[in-house]
Design a protein around this motif. Structure first.
Motif, mmCIF file in Angstrom:
data_model
loop_
_atom_site.group_PDB
_atom_site.id
_atom_site.type_symbol
_atom_site.label_atom_id
_atom_site.label_comp_id
_atom_site.label_asym_id
_atom_site.label_seq_id
_atom_site.Cartn_x
_atom_site.Cartn_y
_atom_site.Cartn_z
ATOM 1 N N ALA A 48 0.771 -1.027 -0.113
ATOM 2 C CA ALA A 48 -0.200 0.034 0.061
ATOM 3 C C ALA A 48 0.960 1.422 0.199
ATOM 4 C CB ALA A 48 -0.533 0.180 1.010
ATOM 5 N N HIS A 49 0.917 2.184 -0.909
ATOM 6 C CA HIS A 49 0.797 3.401 -1.547
ATOM 7 C C HIS A 49 0.116 4.385 -0.020
ATOM 8 C CE1 HIS A 49 4.134 1.792 -3.324
ATOM 9 N NE2 HIS A 49 3.585 1.485 -4.202
ATOM 10 N N GLU A 50 0.531 4.734 1.135
ATOM 11 C CA GLU A 50 -0.408 5.511 1.835
ATOM 12 C C GLU A 50 -0.683 6.602 0.964
ATOM 13 O OE1 GLU A 50 -0.032 4.476 6.248
ATOM 14 O OE2 GLU A 50 1.617 3.197 5.161
ATOM 15 N N SER A 51 0.537 7.429 1.316
ATOM 16 C CA SER A 51 0.162 8.770 -0.049
ATOM 17 C C SER A 51 -0.527 9.137 -0.640
ATOM 18 C CB SER A 51 2.574 9.363 0.449
ATOM 19 O OG SER A 51 2.914 8.317 -0.837
ATOM 20 N N ASP A 52 -0.512 7.864 -1.811
ATOM 21 C CA ASP A 52 -1.382 8.125 -3.193
ATOM 22 C C ASP A 52 -3.030 7.513 -2.307
ATOM 23 O OD1 ASP A 52 0.480 8.427 -3.966
ATOM 24 O OD2 ASP A 52 0.554 6.694 -5.642
ATOM 25 N N VAL A 114 10.683 -5.238 11.366
ATOM 26 C CA VAL A 114 11.006 -4.940 12.850
ATOM 27 C C VAL A 114 10.990 -2.954 11.832
ATOM 28 C CG1 VAL A 114 11.930 -6.549 13.406
ATOM 29 C CG2 VAL A 114 13.337 -5.207 12.285
ATOM 30 N N TYR A 115 11.838 -2.780 11.221
ATOM 31 C CA TYR A 115 11.448 -1.678 10.248
ATOM 32 C C TYR A 115 10.963 -1.066 9.774
ATOM 33 C CZ TYR A 115 16.373 -1.171 13.437
ATOM 34 O OH TYR A 115 16.686 -1.427 14.549
ATOM 35 N N PRO A 116 9.264 -0.687 9.763
ATOM 36 C CA PRO A 116 8.619 -0.362 8.823
ATOM 37 C C PRO A 116 8.741 0.655 8.321
ATOM 38 C CG PRO A 116 6.848 -0.227 10.898
ATOM 39 C CD PRO A 116 8.847 -0.724 11.153
ATOM 40 N N GLY A 117 9.292 1.670 8.243
ATOM 41 C CA GLY A 117 9.373 2.913 8.049
ATOM 42 C C GLY A 117 9.127 4.353 8.783
ATOM 43 N N TYR A 118 9.309 5.534 8.066
ATOM 44 C CA TYR A 118 8.244 6.716 8.879
ATOM 45 C C TYR A 118 6.789 6.815 8.433
ATOM 46 C CZ TYR A 118 12.763 7.013 10.219
ATOM 47 O OH TYR A 118 14.409 7.016 11.155
ATOM 48 N N ARG A 119 5.837 7.581 8.913
ATOM 49 C CA ARG A 119 4.825 7.661 8.173
ATOM 50 C C ARG A 119 3.676 7.184 7.513
ATOM 51 N NH1 ARG A 119 8.070 11.104 6.554
ATOM 52 N NH2 ARG A 119 8.782 10.234 5.098
ATOM 53 N N THR A 120 3.592 5.633 8.321
ATOM 54 C CA THR A 120 2.914 4.669 8.036
ATOM 55 C C THR A 120 1.452 3.836 8.905
ATOM 56 O OG1 THR A 120 3.038 2.187 7.252
ATOM 57 C CG2 THR A 120 5.054 3.173 8.426
ATOM 58 N N VAL A 121 0.380 3.379 9.094
ATOM 59 C CA VAL A 121 0.208 2.865 9.953
ATOM 60 C C VAL A 121 0.807 1.384 10.276
ATOM 61 C CG1 VAL A 121 -2.048 3.965 9.250
ATOM 62 C CG2 VAL A 121 -1.713 1.714 8.481
ATOM 63 N N ILE A 122 1.453 1.093 9.497
ATOM 64 C CA ILE A 122 2.620 -0.765 10.153
ATOM 65 C C ILE A 122 3.567 -0.325 11.043
ATOM 66 C CG2 ILE A 122 3.704 -2.150 9.315
ATOM 67 C CD1 ILE A 122 1.287 -2.596 7.553
ATOM 68 N N ARG A 123 2.725 -1.022 11.754
ATOM 69 C CA ARG A 123 3.530 -1.359 12.833
ATOM 70 C C ARG A 123 4.996 -2.482 13.211
ATOM 71 N NH1 ARG A 123 -0.552 -2.094 17.912
ATOM 72 N NH2 ARG A 123 -2.158 -0.059 17.620
ATOM 73 N N ALA A 124 5.597 -1.672 14.279
ATOM 74 C CA ALA A 124 7.063 -2.379 13.996
ATOM 75 C C ALA A 124 6.895 -4.272 14.437
ATOM 76 C CB ALA A 124 7.906 -2.070 14.858
ATOM 77 N N GLY A 125 7.335 -5.093 14.346
ATOM 78 C CA GLY A 125 7.515 -6.313 14.626
ATOM 79 C C GLY A 125 8.540 -6.210 16.057
ATOM 80 N N GLU A 126 8.603 -7.177 16.663
ATOM 81 C CA GLU A 126 9.923 -6.891 17.983
ATOM 82 C C GLU A 126 10.395 -8.237 17.945
ATOM 83 O OE1 GLU A 126 6.695 -6.486 21.157
ATOM 84 O OE2 GLU A 126 6.481 -4.224 20.518
ATOM 85 N N HIS A 127 10.378 -8.987 17.044
ATOM 86 C CA HIS A 127 10.984 -10.685 17.503
ATOM 87 C C HIS A 127 11.544 -11.135 16.311
ATOM 88 C CE1 HIS A 127 8.793 -11.593 21.130
ATOM 89 N NE2 HIS A 127 7.346 -11.021 19.699
#
Length: 291
Positions: A48-52, A114-127
């Motif tokens: 998903a391109h959230e900015s679009d 674990v590093y989904p990036g910035y400005r996103t609703v995607i959360r970071a994993g922890e494992h």
């Protein structure tokens, strides 16, 4: 052991056509004796391109409720272990960019980026789980994860001899020499610094104004590129790798205890990062040189 990376076409957002395409690649892998096939990030449903205005929730699949298994059912009837990217929705509604490990007729494991990036609703994993295929330990990192030293390092330190990297570069709007160079060089860097085989599976092509060069490659622990995809072309890369080479015969980088001063300096650097977030800017402690 033979492994493969599928460089898939850049499909329209919301498309599930990748399932049929991956099924075709599995057939090719079976014919060539491939044991593990890596497919791109978010190849099922698209990135998903959230900015679009695209929403990851529109293509997200639950794991516990069986949604993912229903979609990937055509990919479960094989002896090939398949790693495939999708957008995951957990029972509480949180969204992750995840990779499913399909093995033995089931969804055997899930890894969350674990590093989904910035400005996103995607959360970071922890494992960062260590997984196994027979006697071979392996790990998974996803796309942006490879830009950071720590995920690959932690997996290798945990014993992973192979690192699989589902990737999705289909978000560029203009050519970028730097991005293209990193797509080529980062897998080599992670392979050499961790003495592991790195397998990257990207998408290639164009959708609307966005395009992907296609950075799929298989790199051995010496940084030798065993196979590399042609840019912007769908392809299946296959290579023979030595799955346990790092553990048995290549200890480079794993004798840091011989110079404790280096380890202390690194730990101080990490401590500075945490203190900086708390407003403590004690650079003299965090960035102290090696004594």
């Amino acid at each position: 052991m033979k492994v493969a990376a599928y460089q898939a076409p850049c499909l329209p957002f919301g498309s599930m056509d990748a399932v049929g395409l991956i099924a075709e690649q599995i057939t090719a892998c079976e014919a060539e004796g491939v044991e593990i096939l890596c497919c791109p990030e978010s190849v099922i449903g698209g990135l998903a391109h959230e900015s679009d205005g695209q929403s990851p929730s529109d293509v997200a699949l639950g794991v516990d409720n069986g949604e993912l298994r229903d979609v990937v059912a055509p990919l479960l009837r094989t002896s090939v272990l398949v790693i495939v990217g999708f957008t995951e929705r957990d029972p509480g509604g949180a969204l992750y960019s995840s990779a499913a490990v399909l093995a033995d007729g089931q969804v055997a494991a899930i890894y969350r980026k674990v590093y989904p990036g910035y400005r996103t609703v995607i959360r970071a994993g922890e494992h960062l789980p260590i997984l196994r295929h027979g006697s071979t330990p392996f790990g998974i990192i996803i796309c942006n994860d490879i830009w950071y030293v720590e995920p690959a390092r932690l997996l290798a330190a945990g014993g992973a001899a192979l690192l699989f990297v589902p990737t999705n570069g289909g978000h560029l709007r203009a050519p970028s020499a730097g991005f293209r160079a990193r797509g080529h060089n980062l897998p080599i860097a992670r392979a050499v610094e961790n003495s592991t085989t790195v397998v990257v599976a990207d998408v290639a092509g164009q959708q609307g104004e966005r395009f992907s060069y296609g950075s799929s490659a298989i790199v051995d622990p010496d940084g030798i590129v065993l196979a590399k995809a042609t840019s912007s072309t769908e392809t299946l890369l296959v290579a023979d790798v030595e799955p346990n080479r790092r553990i048995e015969a290549d200890p480079r980088g794993w004798d840091g205890h011989t110079n404790p001063a280096v380890n202390r300096a690194f730990l101080r650097l990490s401590q500075y990062g945490r203190e900086g977030q708390d407003g403590n800017d004690d650079r003299s402690q965090g960035l102290a040189p090696v004594d």
